[in-house]
Scaffold this motif. Structure first.
Motif, PDB file in Angstrom:
ATOM      1  N   ILE A   1       8.147 -32.423  32.116  1.00 43.68           N
ATOM      2  CA  ILE A   1       9.597 -32.565  32.163  1.00 43.68           C
ATOM      3  C   ILE A   1      10.164 -31.746  33.312  1.00 43.68           C
ATOM      4  O   ILE A   1       9.618 -30.692  33.690  1.00 43.68           O
ATOM      5  CB  ILE A   1      10.229 -32.124  30.823  1.00 43.68           C
ATOM      6  N   SER A   2      11.255 -32.209  33.886  1.00 43.58           N
ATOM      7  CA  SER A   2      11.916 -31.480  34.964  1.00 43.58           C
ATOM      8  C   SER A   2      12.291 -30.075  34.507  1.00 43.58           C
ATOM      9  O   SER A   2      12.765 -29.867  33.387  1.00 43.58           O
ATOM     10  CB  SER A   2      13.180 -32.227  35.394  1.00 43.58           C
TER      11      SER A   2
ATOM     12  N   TRP B   1      17.063 -37.840  35.112  1.00 45.84           N
ATOM     13  CA  TRP B   1      17.312 -36.393  35.164  1.00 45.84           C
ATOM     14  C   TRP B   1      16.192 -35.618  34.497  1.00 45.84           C
ATOM     15  O   TRP B   1      15.630 -34.698  35.081  1.00 45.84           O
ATOM     16  CB  TRP B   1      18.653 -36.108  34.485  1.00 45.84           C
ATOM     17  N   TYR B   2      15.821 -35.997  33.270  1.00 48.44           N
ATOM     18  CA  TYR B   2      14.809 -35.176  32.614  1.00 48.44           C
ATOM     19  C   TYR B   2      13.399 -35.446  33.145  1.00 48.44           C
ATOM     20  O   TYR B   2      12.494 -34.649  32.933  1.00 48.44           O
ATOM     21  CB  TYR B   2      14.876 -35.271  31.089  1.00 48.44           C
TER      22      TYR B   2
ATOM     23  N   ILE C   1      14.137 -36.689  23.010  1.00 50.98           N
ATOM     24  CA  ILE C   1      14.154 -35.572  23.958  1.00 50.98           C
ATOM     25  C   ILE C   1      15.299 -34.627  23.646  1.00 50.98           C
ATOM     26  O   ILE C   1      15.156 -33.391  23.708  1.00 50.98           O
ATOM     27  CB  ILE C   1      14.253 -36.098  25.404  1.00 50.98           C
TER      28      ILE C   1
ATOM     29  N   LEU D   1      17.939 -27.884  28.180  1.00 48.72           N
ATOM     30  CA  LEU D   1      17.615 -28.158  26.778  1.00 48.72           C
ATOM     31  C   LEU D   1      17.400 -26.868  25.993  1.00 48.72           C
ATOM     32  O   LEU D   1      17.636 -26.814  24.784  1.00 48.72           O
ATOM     33  CB  LEU D   1      16.385 -29.058  26.694  1.00 48.72           C
TER      34      LEU D   1
ATOM     35  N   ALA E   1      15.943 -29.820  33.554  1.00 49.81           N
ATOM     36  CA  ALA E   1      16.207 -30.366  32.223  1.00 49.81           C
ATOM     37  C   ALA E   1      15.712 -29.418  31.146  1.00 49.81           C
ATOM     38  O   ALA E   1      16.379 -29.224  30.118  1.00 49.81           O
ATOM     39  CB  ALA E   1      15.545 -31.733  32.080  1.00 49.81           C
TER      40      ALA E   1
END
Length: 554
Positions: A278-279, A228-229, A265, A286, A282
């Motif tokens: 990073i996506s 995902w990330y 992360i 975050l 995500a």
């Protein structure tokens, strides 16, 4: 000590070949190479020539004068290896067996999997003139775990992708991406279209805990969380409830390197992550995250922690998060370099208001609790008896809104190949399943080793393939697999790469990953002139405007 191997070491082994005085060990072929946490420079033998620095694909080798304060422990780490493993009688040059070039003109090989193992195998094959290699992958993009597994805050480790780019440009190399072996093309079709097939499909699933409540919402695998990330297309529509009040604490089960990645992360400053690949999804999550504490559980004691010493040194060097040990100094007996660092962490005083990672040892999950979603986890204290971690009756509950299991990767059975379910790999002899059918990487040896370990692993497999070819054991191709309409070739991948880098340049990032298959396919197709940055979720409207403008689009 002129040069030092540091945290981003991938065990590729290129530095070993480059070193003129054989000062880097363990070398490919030596005991411990496949299992060593990293490679080490001998402080006595090193002549400060810099050849290793030039050869290293991930900038892990640095002059000792260039190390940051957080990297200084690597000086002692390198030197300590040679106190325990002296190499006083080494030859002048690294003794690494190289297979002589064989006449393999006309040999056609299919490699299934475009990750490190598959690309290293292609590289070994293409050293022989006249060989052609088609690399298949079910994803629209190559590089496997180097793209979708390495944590975004480890950019040096990701630099191995530049090496893969050189392999992709070798004569005889061809990509056939977005094509899934076993679904789009069968093993029988592959074997009739090529002299040989190498499966390097990795280990795509995670191991289960086998405890009640494991399937509650808010319980997931670290494998899926990492995907995902890192912007994996399979995780494009996944959501983690980081913004929920219950997620002020998260628990990671397992204490290997992946567990540390996940914990780091979750507690990292989003502004620092914004400078990575990073996506975007995500990154947005975050920024809204309530996570203040991540508890990392290990079944055994500090001396048996699964994370590597280089990763622990890297984590300990972060000055924006608290890294603590549950139980304080009394919980750690100093018996090694690893426990020495853990003892130092155990003695630290937490800073009020700072996010923290808590390493908790002798702890095993018993049950995840909650109604519709995870509200906590019951953890039993363990004791090591006859080498095994045994649960005691001392059980406590840790409140948490997110639980991630990081207890190892596991390969899936491959259609048309035998499978050892207990070891989770395809049975083989040095990579040979049978003449014409081979395996490499994690599907061959299990989920062990690092990115560079796949180089020696693939070299071994290719040696078996070439032996069979020279012995006349491989059948000539009788058919050919026509291109699929949705297939993405090397030019298509380069178009995706240019698009992501352009989006990244406009956002002051190395790249902005496209995370859904439609966007990736559109970016790969030259006849689509107006790729829209809206296909990738942007961290801010201003960045979207800048990225779109950089591509010359309205």
């Amino acid at each position: 000590m002129p040069y030092v191997v540091t945290q981003s070491c991938c065990s590729d082994g290129a530095c070993v070949v480059a070193c003129p005085v054989n000062a880097i060990h363990p070398a490919p072929g030596e005991p411990g190479f496949a299992t060593a946490e990293m490679l080490y420079v001998d402080p006595v033998a090193c002549v400060d020539c810099g050849a290793c620095f030039t050869a290293c694909p991930v900038e892990a080798l640095q002059p000792h004068t260039k190390l940051s304060d957080a990297q200084l422990p690597f000086i002692e780490l390198n030197a300590a290896y040679y106190r325990e493993h002296p190499h006083a009688d080494r030859p002048i040059l690294a003794a690494i067996a190289q297979r002589p070039v064989v006449d393999a003109r006309g040999l056609k090989v299919a490699v299934i999997g475009a990750g490190p193992a598959g690309l290293y195998a292609a590289d070994e094959l293409l050293k022989h003139e006249g060989v052609s290699v088609d690399v298949f992958d079910r994803l629209p993009t190559p590089h496997g775990l180097a793209r979708y597994g390495v944590a975004p805050d480890h950019p040096k480790t990701k630099q191995v992708i530049e090496l893969f780019g050189k392999i992709e440009r070798e004569p005889g190399f061809r990509y056939r991406l977005n094509v899934e072996a076993g679904t789009d093309v069968t093993v029988e079709e592959l074997r009739s279209s090529y002299h040989a097939v190498i499966y390097a499909v990795g280990a795509a699933t995670d191991r289960r805990l086998g405890v009640p409540g494991e399937d509650l919402a808010g319980s997931s695998s670290a494998t899926d969380f990492v995907a995902w990330y890192n912007g994996h297309p399979d995780a494009d529509d996944v959501h983690y409830p980081l913004e929920a009040e219950a997620c002020e604490r998260a628990v990671v089960i397992g204490n290997g390197n992946v567990a540390l990645d996940v914990a780091r992360i979750l507690t990292a400053d989003p502004d620092e992550l914004a400078a990575t690949d990073i996506s975007d999804r995500a990154l947005l999550a975050l920024r809204d995250s309530r996570v203040q504490e991540v508890v990392v559980l290990g079944r055994r004691g500090p001396a048996d922690a699964a994370f590597t010493l280089p990763e622990l040194i890297g984590l300990a060097g972060h000055d924006d998060i608290d890294v603590l040990v549950e139980g304080g100094v009394d919980a750690v007996e100093v018996t090694s370099q690893k426990t020495e660092i853990l003892a130092e962490l155990a003695a630290r005083t937490p800073t009020p208001g700072r996010r923290r990672i808590v390493l908790r040892f002798h702890s095993a999950p018993v049950r995840l609790v909650g109604d519709a979603s995870v509200e906590g986890i019951e953890v039993a204290r363990t004791e090591v008896v006859d080498g095994r971690a045994v649960l005691t009756d001392d059980v406590v509950r840790i409140d948490a809104g997110l639980v991630l299991r990081a207890v190892g990767y596991r390969a899936r059975p491959v259609a048309g190949l035998p499978f050892d379910d207990e070891r989770a790999l395809v049975p083989n002899e040095a990579g040979r399943v049978e003449p014409g059918l081979y395996v490499g990487g994690w599907i061959k040896r299990g989920a062990t080793g690092f990115i560079g370990t796949n180089k020696s692993c693939s070299t071994e497999t290719v040696a078996q393939l070439l032996d069979d070819y020279e012995a006349g054991l491989l059948s000539d191709p009788t058919t050919a697999i026509a291109p699929f309409d949705y297939e993405i070739d090397h030019a298509g991948w380069l178009a995706i790469d240019r698009t992501e880098r352009a989006l990244g340049e406009a956002a002051d990032r190395p790249r902005v990953k496209l995370t859904d298959r439609r966007a990736l396919s559109e970016a790969a197709t030259p006849v689509v002139p107006r790729y829209s940055a809206a296909h990738a979720v942007r961290p801010s409207r201003s960045r979207t405007r800048r990225a779109t403008a950089a591509l010359g689009r309205p």
